[in-house]
Write a protein that holds these residues in place. Structure first.
Motif, PDB file in Angstrom:
ATOM      1  N   PHE A  80       0.831  -1.223   0.000  1.00 58.29           N
ATOM      2  CA  PHE A  80       0.000   0.000   0.000  1.00 58.29           C
ATOM      3  C   PHE A  80       0.861   1.267   0.000  1.00 58.29           C
ATOM      4  O   PHE A  80       0.560   2.250   0.654  1.00 58.29           O
ATOM      5  N   ALA A  81       1.961   1.194  -0.756  1.00 59.26           N
ATOM      6  CA  ALA A  81       2.899   2.327  -0.858  1.00 59.26           C
ATOM      7  C   ALA A  81       2.826   2.877  -2.280  1.00 59.26           C
ATOM      8  O   ALA A  81       3.126   2.158  -3.234  1.00 59.26           O
ATOM      9  N   THR A  82       2.418   4.105  -2.408  1.00 56.27           N
ATOM     10  CA  THR A  82       2.233   4.691  -3.737  1.00 56.27           C
ATOM     11  C   THR A  82       3.464   5.486  -4.141  1.00 56.27           C
ATOM     12  O   THR A  82       3.896   6.398  -3.433  1.00 56.27           O
ATOM     13  N   VAL A  83       4.036   5.114  -5.268  1.00 56.17           N
ATOM     14  CA  VAL A  83       5.187   5.848  -5.809  1.00 56.17           C
ATOM     15  C   VAL A  83       4.676   7.148  -6.415  1.00 56.17           C
ATOM     16  O   VAL A  83       3.749   7.150  -7.231  1.00 56.17           O
ATOM     17  N   THR A  84       5.275   8.253  -6.008  1.00 54.48           N
ATOM     18  CA  THR A  84       4.847   9.557  -6.531  1.00 54.48           C
ATOM     19  C   THR A  84       5.908  10.195  -7.416  1.00 54.48           C
ATOM     20  O   THR A  84       5.635  11.195  -8.071  1.00 54.48           O
ATOM     21  N   GLY A  85       7.103   9.610  -7.444  1.00 49.01           N
ATOM     22  CA  GLY A  85       8.135  10.163  -8.314  1.00 49.01           C
ATOM     23  C   GLY A  85       9.412   9.350  -8.267  1.00 49.01           C
ATOM     24  O   GLY A  85       9.583   8.457  -7.422  1.00 49.01           O
ATOM     25  N   ILE A  86      10.302   9.651  -9.209  1.00 47.47           N
ATOM     26  CA  ILE A  86      11.627   9.026  -9.263  1.00 47.47           C
ATOM     27  C   ILE A  86      12.640  10.152  -9.406  1.00 47.47           C
ATOM     28  O   ILE A  86      12.444  11.073 -10.204  1.00 47.47           O
ATOM     29  N   ASP A  87      13.721  10.080  -8.620  1.00 50.02           N
ATOM     30  CA  ASP A  87      14.807  11.070  -8.711  1.00 50.02           C
ATOM     31  C   ASP A  87      16.065  10.322  -9.142  1.00 50.02           C
ATOM     32  O   ASP A  87      16.849   9.870  -8.290  1.00 50.02           O
ATOM     33  N   PRO A  88      16.256  10.142 -10.463  1.00 51.83           N
ATOM     34  CA  PRO A  88      17.397   9.337 -10.920  1.00 51.83           C
ATOM     35  C   PRO A  88      18.746   9.920 -10.512  1.00 51.83           C
ATOM     36  O   PRO A  88      19.686   9.171 -10.237  1.00 51.83           O
ATOM     37  N   ALA A  89      18.843  11.250 -10.450  1.00 47.83           N
ATOM     38  CA  ALA A  89      20.139  11.870 -10.101  1.00 47.83           C
ATOM     39  C   ALA A  89      20.561  11.493  -8.695  1.00 47.83           C
ATOM     40  O   ALA A  89      21.735  11.233  -8.420  1.00 47.83           O
ATOM     41  N   ALA A  90      19.580  11.444  -7.777  1.00 43.24           N
ATOM     42  CA  ALA A  90      19.870  11.094  -6.387  1.00 43.24           C
ATOM     43  C   ALA A  90      19.694   9.594  -6.133  1.00 43.24           C
ATOM     44  O   ALA A  90      19.918   9.129  -5.017  1.00 43.24           O
ATOM     45  N   LYS A  91      19.287   8.856  -7.187  1.00 42.87           N
ATOM     46  CA  LYS A  91      18.995   7.409  -7.063  1.00 42.87           C
ATOM     47  C   LYS A  91      18.028   7.157  -5.903  1.00 42.87           C
ATOM     48  O   LYS A  91      18.324   6.419  -4.960  1.00 42.87           O
ATOM     49  N   ALA A  92      16.892   7.826  -5.995  1.00 39.77           N
ATOM     50  CA  ALA A  92      15.872   7.693  -4.943  1.00 39.77           C
ATOM     51  C   ALA A  92      14.492   7.543  -5.572  1.00 39.77           C
ATOM     52  O   ALA A  92      14.175   8.183  -6.573  1.00 39.77           O
ATOM     53  N   LEU A  93      13.704   6.686  -4.935  1.00 43.99           N
ATOM     54  CA  LEU A  93      12.298   6.527  -5.282  1.00 43.99           C
ATOM     55  C   LEU A  93      11.511   7.391  -4.301  1.00 43.99           C
ATOM     56  O   LEU A  93      11.781   7.379  -3.100  1.00 43.99           O
ATOM     57  N   ILE A  94      10.535   8.144  -4.802  1.00 41.34           N
ATOM     58  CA  ILE A  94       9.784   9.044  -3.932  1.00 41.34           C
ATOM     59  C   ILE A  94       8.419   8.432  -3.627  1.00 41.34           C
ATOM     60  O   ILE A  94       7.658   8.089  -4.533  1.00 41.34           O
ATOM     61  N   LEU A  95       8.151   8.257  -2.334  1.00 45.20           N
ATOM     62  CA  LEU A  95       6.874   7.712  -1.870  1.00 45.20           C
ATOM     63  C   LEU A  95       6.224   8.791  -1.000  1.00 45.20           C
ATOM     64  O   LEU A  95       6.404   8.802   0.220  1.00 45.20           O
ATOM     65  N   GLY A  96       5.523   9.718  -1.642  1.00 42.09           N
ATOM     66  CA  GLY A  96       4.941  10.820  -0.865  1.00 42.09           C
ATOM     67  C   GLY A  96       6.032  11.659  -0.227  1.00 42.09           C
ATOM     68  O   GLY A  96       6.878  12.225  -0.919  1.00 42.09           O
ATOM     69  N   ASP A  97       6.050  11.693   1.119  1.00 46.27           N
ATOM     70  CA  ASP A  97       7.047  12.490   1.843  1.00 46.27           C
ATOM     71  C   ASP A  97       8.354  11.731   2.055  1.00 46.27           C
ATOM     72  O   ASP A  97       9.322  12.285   2.572  1.00 46.27           O
ATOM     73  N   GLU A  98       8.376  10.472   1.667  1.00 44.20           N
ATOM     74  CA  GLU A  98       9.552   9.640   1.953  1.00 44.20           C
ATOM     75  C   GLU A  98      10.395   9.445   0.702  1.00 44.20           C
ATOM     76  O   GLU A  98       9.877   9.414  -0.416  1.00 44.20           O
ATOM     77  N   ARG A  99      11.692   9.308   0.904  1.00 42.12           N
ATOM     78  CA  ARG A  99      12.607   8.985  -0.201  1.00 42.12           C
ATOM     79  C   ARG A  99      13.278   7.661   0.105  1.00 42.12           C
ATOM     80  O   ARG A  99      13.814   7.471   1.202  1.00 42.12           O
ATOM     81  N   LEU A 100      13.225   6.756  -0.853  1.00 45.18           N
ATOM     82  CA  LEU A 100      13.802   5.422  -0.673  1.00 45.18           C
ATOM     83  C   LEU A 100      14.981   5.300  -1.627  1.00 45.18           C
ATOM     84  O   LEU A 100      14.811   5.316  -2.856  1.00 45.18           O
ATOM     85  N   ALA A 101      16.198   5.196  -1.042  1.00 44.62           N
ATOM     86  CA  ALA A 101      17.401   5.104  -1.874  1.00 44.62           C
ATOM     87  C   ALA A 101      17.475   3.734  -2.537  1.00 44.62           C
ATOM     88  O   ALA A 101      17.061   2.725  -1.962  1.00 44.62           O
ATOM     89  N   TYR A 102      18.007   3.700  -3.758  1.00 46.98           N
ATOM     90  CA  TYR A 102      18.195   2.420  -4.452  1.00 46.98           C
ATOM     91  C   TYR A 102      19.588   2.368  -5.064  1.00 46.98           C
ATOM     92  O   TYR A 102      20.185   3.394  -5.392  1.00 46.98           O
ATOM     93  N   GLU A 246       3.717   7.380 -17.067  1.00 52.14           N
ATOM     94  CA  GLU A 246       3.721   8.804 -16.691  1.00 52.14           C
ATOM     95  C   GLU A 246       4.854   9.175 -15.731  1.00 52.14           C
ATOM     96  O   GLU A 246       5.562  10.155 -15.946  1.00 52.14           O
ATOM     97  N   LEU A 247       5.028   8.380 -14.650  1.00 47.21           N
ATOM     98  CA  LEU A 247       6.055   8.735 -13.660  1.00 47.21           C
ATOM     99  C   LEU A 247       7.457   8.607 -14.245  1.00 47.21           C
ATOM    100  O   LEU A 247       8.352   9.394 -13.916  1.00 47.21           O
ATOM    101  N   ALA A 248       7.642   7.614 -15.117  1.00 48.95           N
ATOM    102  CA  ALA A 248       8.950   7.460 -15.769  1.00 48.95           C
ATOM    103  C   ALA A 248       9.220   8.665 -16.668  1.00 48.95           C
ATOM    104  O   ALA A 248      10.314   9.248 -16.661  1.00 48.95           O
ATOM    105  N   LYS A 249       8.207   9.032 -17.437  1.00 49.94           N
ATOM    106  CA  LYS A 249       8.334  10.177 -18.348  1.00 49.94           C
ATOM    107  C   LYS A 249       8.670  11.453 -17.573  1.00 49.94           C
ATOM    108  O   LYS A 249       9.547  12.232 -17.961  1.00 49.94           O
ATOM    109  N   ALA A 250       7.974  11.649 -16.436  1.00 48.98           N
ATOM    110  CA  ALA A 250       8.197  12.842 -15.612  1.00 48.98           C
ATOM    111  C   ALA A 250       9.623  12.879 -15.051  1.00 48.98           C
ATOM    112  O   ALA A 250      10.166  13.952 -14.770  1.00 48.98           O
ATOM    113  N   ALA A 251      10.232  11.694 -14.898  1.00 48.07           N
ATOM    114  CA  ALA A 251      11.597  11.620 -14.360  1.00 48.07           C
ATOM    115  C   ALA A 251      12.652  11.719 -15.460  1.00 48.07           C
ATOM    116  O   ALA A 251      13.841  11.571 -15.192  1.00 48.07           O
ATOM    117  N   GLY A 252      12.203  11.954 -16.696  1.00 44.62           N
ATOM    118  CA  GLY A 252      13.165  12.101 -17.789  1.00 44.62           C
ATOM    119  C   GLY A 252      13.598  10.790 -18.414  1.00 44.62           C
ATOM    120  O   GLY A 252      14.572  10.739 -19.170  1.00 44.62           O
TER     121      GLY A 252
END
Length: 384
Positions: A80-102, A246-252
């Protein structure tokens, strides 16, 4: 400290879990975190259209609980964790207010159902079935109802029509095409499947569409573009899937029809991969099990340190219409040639032959369906 960050897989469907299983065969210890927007229960999506035939509800189709999967695969599961964004430069997955490093990120989040824009006040009776939670909601809503209308006469629509009839439900199928499974089956094979479904009691309304779904005293009334009306307790919308991009596209990350990847499942961004229904692999979007499994095996090797490109063999698609067993291996879209058809009633053997006689695709129904393995050996693979 990115070297200690886990491999993160987004999605716990067949793609995500298949990849995790393949990875654990090669590497028992690298930390893996799986993230899913649903409950993470393991199930096989193709089995969703067999529940009534097998007498199994949603719980019966579940294969393993979230806890069992986490333990079996030595993974951390985030449900029940919704991905809201990807930050490839920081290698982090964004889950709302949380950032999950990968360390590596795998997008295996599947496809969304295409939703039709319909008029009427009965739209809460329209269900799309794209995962086990959808299926559970549909079965619950169906309750004691016995009449189901299906929008769409593609593979999923026909499979659900057969399955519901096996469960003794009244079934109407509505679709704009003039045949079932257009684009997948040549006409003689399509007509054979439709004929056997009709013999089973499925009613087809082709070359028209649903325009309105209105509340009725019991269930809903569907108004079709041709002026007909139908009564149903529930409606299944099975009009197709659209890869989630959509989220992949938004992350470039480069996208086409799906998330664009090469044969090593690498996206345009370092350390980000995609497979399954969301991926466009070397120009192909293949929403079927065999290519998905081939991709999972190849990507597991890559993630374990041995870069591996996927090679597809010839992959016939099995269509779960037990009233008319069917297998198809569609020819390439740009192939030159024509269908050669041998037919005996609902038993159809259609071979797509190039001008030089080579078989580039086939469709077999009824008693000819058992020839699928032999025919698959004649067809050149999509990728060797």
């Amino acid at each position: 400290m990115t070297e200690q960050a886990p491999i993160v897989i987004v999605g716990t469907g067949l793609s995500g879990y298949s990849l995790a299983r393949e990875m654990r065969k090669l590497d028992k210890d690298t930390p893996i975190v799986m993230v899913t927007a649903d409950d993470g229960v393991s199930y096989s999506k193709p089995m969703l259209s067999t529940g009534f035939t097998k007498g199994k509800d949603a719980d019966g189709l579940a294969q393993a609980s979230t806890e069992t999967m986490a333990e079996q695969l030595n993974i951390q599961l985030r449900t029940f964790a919704t991905v809201t964004g990807i930050d490839p430069a920081a290698k982090a997955l964004i889950l709302g207010d949380e950032r999950l490093a990968y360390s590596k990120l795998v997008l295996a989040w599947g496809a969304d159902v295409i939703r039709l824009s319909l008029d009427g006040d009965g739209l809460e009776h329209v269900f799309s079935i794209n995962d086990l939670m959808d299926y559970r909601a549909f079965r619950k809503a169906l309750g004691g109802g016995k009449r189901v209308a299906i929008m769409g006469a593609g593979l999923i629509g026909c499979e659900f029509a057969n399955d519901l009839r096996n469960g003794d439900y009244e079934v109407d199928v509505i679709a704009p095409s003039d045949a079932v499974m257009p684009g997948l089956l040549p006409r003689p094979a399509a007509d054979a499947v439709q004929g056997e479904l009709q013999n089973l009691g499925v009613r087809f309304h082709l070359e028209t569409v649903v325009e309105r779904v209105d509340q009725a005293e019991q269930g809903v009334t569907l108004t079709l573009a041709n002026g007909d009306t139908l009564a149903a307790d529930l409606v299944i919308s099975a009009v197709g899937l659209r890869p989630r991009i959509e989220l992949a596209k938004a992350a470039g990350i480069a996208t086409g029809r799906g998330i664009t990847v090469n044969r090593a499942l690498e996206t345009s961004v370092p350390d980000v991969y995609a497979l399954g229904d969301c991926a466009e692999v070397d120009g192909h979007v293949l929403l079927y099990v065999l290519p998905l499994m081939a991709c999972a095996r190849a990507l597991a090797k890559t993630l374990a340190g041995e870069r591996t490109e996927v090679s597809y063999g010839t992959m016939p698609v099995m269509i779960k219409t037990p009233c008319c067993p069917t297998a198809v291996c569609p020819p390439p879209a740009d192939a030159e040639g024509e269908w050669q058809v041998e037919q005996d009633g609902s038993d159809v053997k259609a071979l797509f032959q190039a001008p030089d006689g080579q078989v580039l695709g086939f469709a077999v129904t009824g008693r000819f369906a058992m020839e699928k393995q032999a025919l698959a050996k004649e067809v050149p693979p999509l990728h060797d």
